[in-house]
Each structure stands twice: as structure tokens, then as C-alpha cells.
Motif scaffolding. Structure first.
Motif, PDB file in Angstrom:
ATOM      1  N   PRO A 139      39.654  47.743  54.864  1.00  0.00           N
ATOM      2  CA  PRO A 139      39.893  49.091  54.328  1.00  0.00           C
ATOM      3  C   PRO A 139      40.155  49.021  52.824  1.00  0.00           C
ATOM      4  O   PRO A 139      40.658  48.006  52.313  1.00  0.00           O
ATOM      5  CB  PRO A 139      41.153  49.554  55.072  1.00  0.00           C
ATOM      6  N   ALA A 140      39.835  50.071  52.127  1.00  0.00           N
ATOM      7  CA  ALA A 140      40.041  50.092  50.671  1.00  0.00           C
ATOM      8  C   ALA A 140      41.504  49.866  50.304  1.00  0.00           C
ATOM      9  O   ALA A 140      41.811  49.282  49.252  1.00  0.00           O
ATOM     10  CB  ALA A 140      39.559  51.419  50.102  1.00  0.00           C
ATOM     11  N   ALA A 141      42.431  50.303  51.161  1.00  0.00           N
ATOM     12  CA  ALA A 141      43.867  50.173  50.874  1.00  0.00           C
ATOM     13  C   ALA A 141      44.425  48.794  51.230  1.00  0.00           C
ATOM     14  O   ALA A 141      45.611  48.528  50.991  1.00  0.00           O
ATOM     15  CB  ALA A 141      44.632  51.248  51.641  1.00  0.00           C
ATOM     16  N   SER A 142      43.603  47.921  51.791  1.00  0.00           N
ATOM     17  CA  SER A 142      44.085  46.601  52.208  1.00  0.00           C
ATOM     18  C   SER A 142      44.538  45.767  51.010  1.00  0.00           C
ATOM     19  O   SER A 142      43.908  45.805  49.939  1.00  0.00           O
ATOM     20  CB  SER A 142      42.974  45.849  52.951  1.00  0.00           C
ATOM     21  N   PRO A 143      45.617  44.988  51.170  1.00  0.00           N
ATOM     22  CA  PRO A 143      46.062  44.097  50.091  1.00  0.00           C
ATOM     23  C   PRO A 143      45.198  42.848  49.961  1.00  0.00           C
ATOM     24  O   PRO A 143      45.385  42.047  49.041  1.00  0.00           O
ATOM     25  CB  PRO A 143      47.491  43.733  50.526  1.00  0.00           C
ATOM     26  N   ILE A 144      44.249  42.687  50.885  1.00  0.00           N
ATOM     27  CA  ILE A 144      43.389  41.494  50.902  1.00  0.00           C
ATOM     28  C   ILE A 144      42.128  41.756  50.069  1.00  0.00           C
ATOM     29  O   ILE A 144      41.421  42.740  50.301  1.00  0.00           O
ATOM     30  CB  ILE A 144      43.003  41.133  52.348  1.00  0.00           C
TER      31      ILE A 144
END
Length: 331
Positions: A139-144
């Protein structure tokens, strides 16, 4: 009496030899004439998917060169078994062939061990046409943001990160399990009945990671709802050079990609098989055909019959290792 018997036996042998010779000459003539009527190109999936679109493009080019109709025949179902079984039961003369992906050869025989027919045992790989990687998307919000971060996060949160696939016996599942094994992590597979709903859940944050074909997530990436971390090939994919490959981080990574090609039934005359192979090779020199492949994120990677089979066998071995260690069975 003995002389008469010897004479009769010799005459029968000569007659048999003559019959075989005539039959051989007729067979050679038939082979040289191939094709002299319509051909059916089986596709083991429904209309509209990548395999179907590319099969239709290839069939149109074959028809143009052979001056005979090449009719695409969609026979979806049972992980490709319906189309394979139909081909196996057809005359092995090259007038029925199949266009399909490596999964029917390298995954199906491992998962469905009791099936009466399968592509690895009963078909001849004729020519490989194209290859496309899977992608790892978050997802765009992922910290990865990259594979090293993915591995670090998964190690810090064992069993907490899930990954979506379009099925428990899909190539996507195999790639996910292989990643876990090579990276020394444990993520949880979430199987879907296709990629569409999985992509929606990825965008919404319900999925932490998705293994998918590039086209399945292209719209999400353009809309800023998802991000691609890597492609599942050993090296960077020519059509997506800016995206790292899993193999750049995980050494010894056995490439996971979908590659498609033409198959015929075992028993098809070698001369016919070679004619199909050589015609496909000619078609793949055409830039217009390469462009059609590229539109679906496939690179034009021709392999002849021998090399295509070798690549399929390599894929079969890698999948077998995962199926055995993870204990994957048919759903």
C-alpha cells in the motif's frame, strides 16, 4: 514344403516393406503439406486475459503466414487441465495446439498427482513466446520501501505481515513461499479468487503485500494507492528497468515469472513441431508483435523447443521444492 514356406514368408516381408515405404512416403508428403486445413489454438483460460490476448495475436500471425485459419478455442477450468486433456485426446498432428503459461507444466503436476493427463507428461513444448515477472506491491501508506526493509520488517514482526495471491496453488503463492524461505521470514498467505479483490484490499490497507502480474497493480500505482517494491526475477526486467529485482537482494533466488508458449500433443511429427517452432520464431522478429507483448508487460523471449523444455523443467524443480517443504495441496 519348406521352400514354399520360405518363399511365402519372403513375399510377405517384401509386401510389408513396400507398404511401410508407401506409408512413409505418404506421411512425409502429409508433413510437408502441413498445414492444409484449419488449426485450433486452445487457451486454458477465459477470454480477455493476457494468455488469451497473446494467443489471438499469435494465431492471427500464424494464419497470415500459413494461409489457413487458426481458431482460438478457450477451454478454461481445473488449473488448465480441461484444455490439456482435450489436446491429449486430439490427433497428434499439429492441427490442435495449446497456448499457455508455465503453470500448467510446472505447478499442476505437483498439485494434482492423480490426474490422468498433465502437460509435463503428455505435451511437447514447441516454442516460448514471452515472459513477464510478478511484482511485489505494498500500500502507498506502507513504511516498507524496498526488499531489505521488507525482510527487516517481517523479521521484527513474525507472522504479522500478510501477502495476497490469486490462489493457494498459484505461481504467486510459490513466489511468496520461496521469498519467506530464502529470506528466513514468515508471512501469512491470503488467497483470493483472482487478483481484482486483492488489489482493492491492498489499496485499502487490509493487505500488507501483494504478489501480482504488473497489469493488476498499474492503475493503483498511477493513482498513488500502491507502490511496487520489486519484480520476482533474478535480474531487472527489461520493460521495468527502474524497479529492482528480488534476485538483487536474495542471492540464489530461483526466478519466478510467468512465461508462455506453444505446446502440442506427444506423438506430433517432429517435422510439424519444427515448422510451428520456426514460424513462431519468424513472427517474433516482427516489431509489431513485440509491441503487442510489451503492452501486456511481456518481453519477447523466444526459446526453441529444447530450450523451452529446459526452462520449464527448471521451473518444475523450483516449484517442487516449495510444494514439498510447505506441503501445498490442491484446494
Amino acid at each position: 514344403m519348406f521352400i514354399k514356406q520360405r518363399f511365402n514368408s519372403r513375399m510377405l516381408a517384401l509386401l510389408a516393406t513396400g507398404a511401410l515405404t508407401c506409408s512413409g512416403q505418404a506421411f512425409a508428403q502429409d508433413t510437408q503439406a502441413y498445414p492444409d486445413h484449419a488449426i485450433h489454438m486452445l487457451v486454458p483460460y477465459t477470454a480477455g486475459g493476457a494468455a488469451d490476448v497473446l494467443a489471438r495475436a499469435l494465431s492471427a500471425e500464424l494464419a497470415k503466414r500459413w494461409k489457413q485459419p487458426v481458431i482460438v478455442d478457450n477451454r478454461p477450468g481445473a488449473d488448465g487441465a480441461i484444455a490439456v486433456d482435450y489436446l491429449v485426446k486430439s490427433d497428434p498432428d499439429g492441427y490442435t495446439m495449446l497456448y499457455g503459461p508455465n503453470a500448467i507444466y510446472s505447478i499442476f503436476p505437483h498439485i494434482h498427482k492423480k490426474a490422468k493427463t498433465n502437460a509435463r507428461k503428455d505435451l511437447i513444448p514447441v516454442a516460448m513466446v514471452g515472459l513477464s515477472p510478478l511484482v511485489l506491491a505494498v500500500p502507498a501508506a506502507s513504511p516498507i520501501h524496498d526488499i531489505p526493509q521488507l525482510i527487516a520488517y517481517a523479521k521484527a514482526h513474525p507472522g504479522k505481515l500478510n501477502f495476497g495471491t490469486p490462489g493457494s496453488s498459484s505461481l504467486h503463492r510459490m513466489a511468496g513461499e520461496q521469498f519467506d524461505m530464502n529470506a528466513g521470514v514468515k508471512m501469512v498467505q491470503v488467497p483470493y479468487k483472482g487478483t481484482s479483490q486483492a488489489a482493492v484490499d491492498l489499496a485499502g490497507g487490509q493487505l500488507g503485500l501483494l504478489y501480482a502480474v504488473p497489469q493488476s497493480v498499474t492503475a493503483l500505482v498511477k493513482a498513488g494507492k500502491a507502490r511496487i517494491l520489486a519484480v520476482t526475477t533474478a535480474h531487472r526486467f527489461p520493460l521495468m528497468k527502474d524497479i529492482p529485482s528480488v534476485g538483487e537482494t536474495l542471492k540464489g533466488w530461483p526466478e519466478y515469472a510467468t512465461f508462455q508458449g506453444v505446446f502440442v500433443a506427444k506423438g506430433t511429427p517432429p517435422a510439424v513441431t519444427k515448422k510451428i517452432q520456426d514460424t513462431v520464431k519468424e513472427i517474433m522478429k516482427e516489431q509489431s508483435f513485440k509491441d503487442k507483448l510489451a503492452m501486456l508487460d511481456f518481453s519477447a523471449d523466444f526459446l526453441d523447443s529444447q530450450k523451452f523444455k529446459a526452462k520449464l523443467e527448471q521451473d518444475y524443480a523450483a516449484v517442487g521444492n516449495i510444494v514439498t517443504k510447505v506441503g501445498i495441496t490442491a484446494q
